[in-house]
Design a protein around this motif. Structure first.
Motif, mmCIF file in Angstrom:
data_model
loop_
_atom_site.group_PDB
_atom_site.id
_atom_site.type_symbol
_atom_site.label_atom_id
_atom_site.label_comp_id
_atom_site.label_asym_id
_atom_site.label_seq_id
_atom_site.Cartn_x
_atom_site.Cartn_y
_atom_site.Cartn_z
ATOM 1 N N GLN A 30 0.826 -1.212 0.000
ATOM 2 C CA GLN A 30 0.000 0.000 0.000
ATOM 3 C C GLN A 30 0.858 1.259 0.000
ATOM 4 N N SER A 187 6.072 -1.004 -0.103
ATOM 5 C CA SER A 187 5.029 -0.181 0.518
ATOM 6 C C SER A 187 5.621 1.150 0.946
ATOM 7 N N ASP A 203 -3.564 4.637 -1.142
ATOM 8 C CA ASP A 203 -4.602 3.651 -0.915
ATOM 9 C C ASP A 203 -5.363 4.011 0.349
ATOM 10 N N THR A 218 -9.853 5.968 2.673
ATOM 11 C CA THR A 218 -9.073 5.843 1.447
ATOM 12 C C THR A 218 -8.659 7.248 1.018
#
Ligand SMILES: Nc1ncnc2c1ncn2[C@@H]1O[C@H](COP(=O)(O)OP(=O)(O)OP(=O)(O)O)[C@@H](O)[C@H]1O
Ligand SMILES: [Mg+2]
Length: 235
Positions: A30, A187, A203, A218
């Motif tokens: 992410q 990430s 994200d 989000t």
């Protein structure tokens, strides 16, 4: 990459209670951003993850490891790296010497390999490898700072205000660098004053105020949030 879990983190600097119960998660692959006003505690979260400030209470897990029980070199070895606020380069050293500092825990063969990868990310730095870091443009210096963090081969990269002080066109370069790093399976936690850029890439995102997370969602949810629009996007 392992999941990062920060739970109920408290950090104080003497009497200053910088973090008062911060909880956040970074799932596999992410991009997660943290936005918030000056002094909210964003950099302190990143420093705590790296073991650079003493944690008063709370837990930090990276996969099955407890980061809050590890030393900074151990945390780097576990696959976490930071590109600090203000870049912190050695201006009187060359680009390549600055990059190599990030590989100090690796053997020279492995370091040479990763150096090639980092130059692949930043072709302009290949041309400038013998130039003194202090003589580069702001955007190029930021590339060196990010490149140095990549030299340890992180699975999770912490970026503290990478776009600060850079021209809008260069900010776009930084955004695309973050996306390229992410596309290779790393990430990212992105701390940014430029909330619009950060939220578009993310994200997931967290808003911090005076040592606490006050909002999360989000990236798109926060871009649509009227409070975020008013306070952080200037709408
Ligand atoms: N070394 C320190 N000694 C004392 N207080 C500190 C220290 N570092 C940070 N603080 C204080 O802790 C709080 C959180 O600081 P931090 O740097 O984490 O905020 P930040 O959200 O990164 O801010 P900025 O957007 O200005 O970078 C602030 O009140 C700050 O003044
Ligand atoms: Mg900061």
């Amino acid at each position: 990459m392992p999941r990062l879990e920060v739970r109920d983190l408290h950090v104080s600097y003497g009497k200053v209670r910088a973090l008062q119960g911060v909880t956040l998660t970074v799932e596999e692959r992410q991009i997660v951003s943290i936005v918030g006003a000056n002094g909210a505690g964003k950099s302190t979260v990143l420093k705590a993850i790296m073991g650079l400030v003493p944690v008063a209470s709370g837990e930090m897990r990276f996969g099955d490891r407890r980061l809050d029980r590890m030393s900074p070199p151990g945390i780097v070895g576990a696959g976490v790296a930071i590109c600090p606020e203000g870049r912190r380069l050695f201006p009187e050293m060359t680009v390549q010497e600055n990059l190599m500092i990030g590989a100090y825990q690796r053997d020279s063969r492995r370091a040479a390999l990763v150096l090639g990868e980092v130059y692949g990310y930043f072709p302009i730095l290949t041309e400038r490898k013998r130039q003194l870091a202090g003589s580069l443009s702001g955007g190029q210096q930021q590339m060196v700072a990010i490149g140095r963090a990549l030299m340890s081969g992180p699975q999770l990269l912490l970026l503290d205000e990478p776009s600060l002080g850079l021209a809008p066109l260069v900010v776009r370069d930084i955004a695309s660098i973050v996306q390229r790093i992410h596309a290779r399976g790393v990430s990212v936690i992105l701390v940014e004053q430029n909330a619009r850029m950060a939220l578009r890439l993310s994200d997931r995102a967290y808003v911090m105020e005076t040592g606490r997370v006050t909002l999360s969602g989000t990236g798109q949810e926060l871009l649509n949030n009227t409070q975020v629009q008013r306070f952080y996007l200037g709408l």
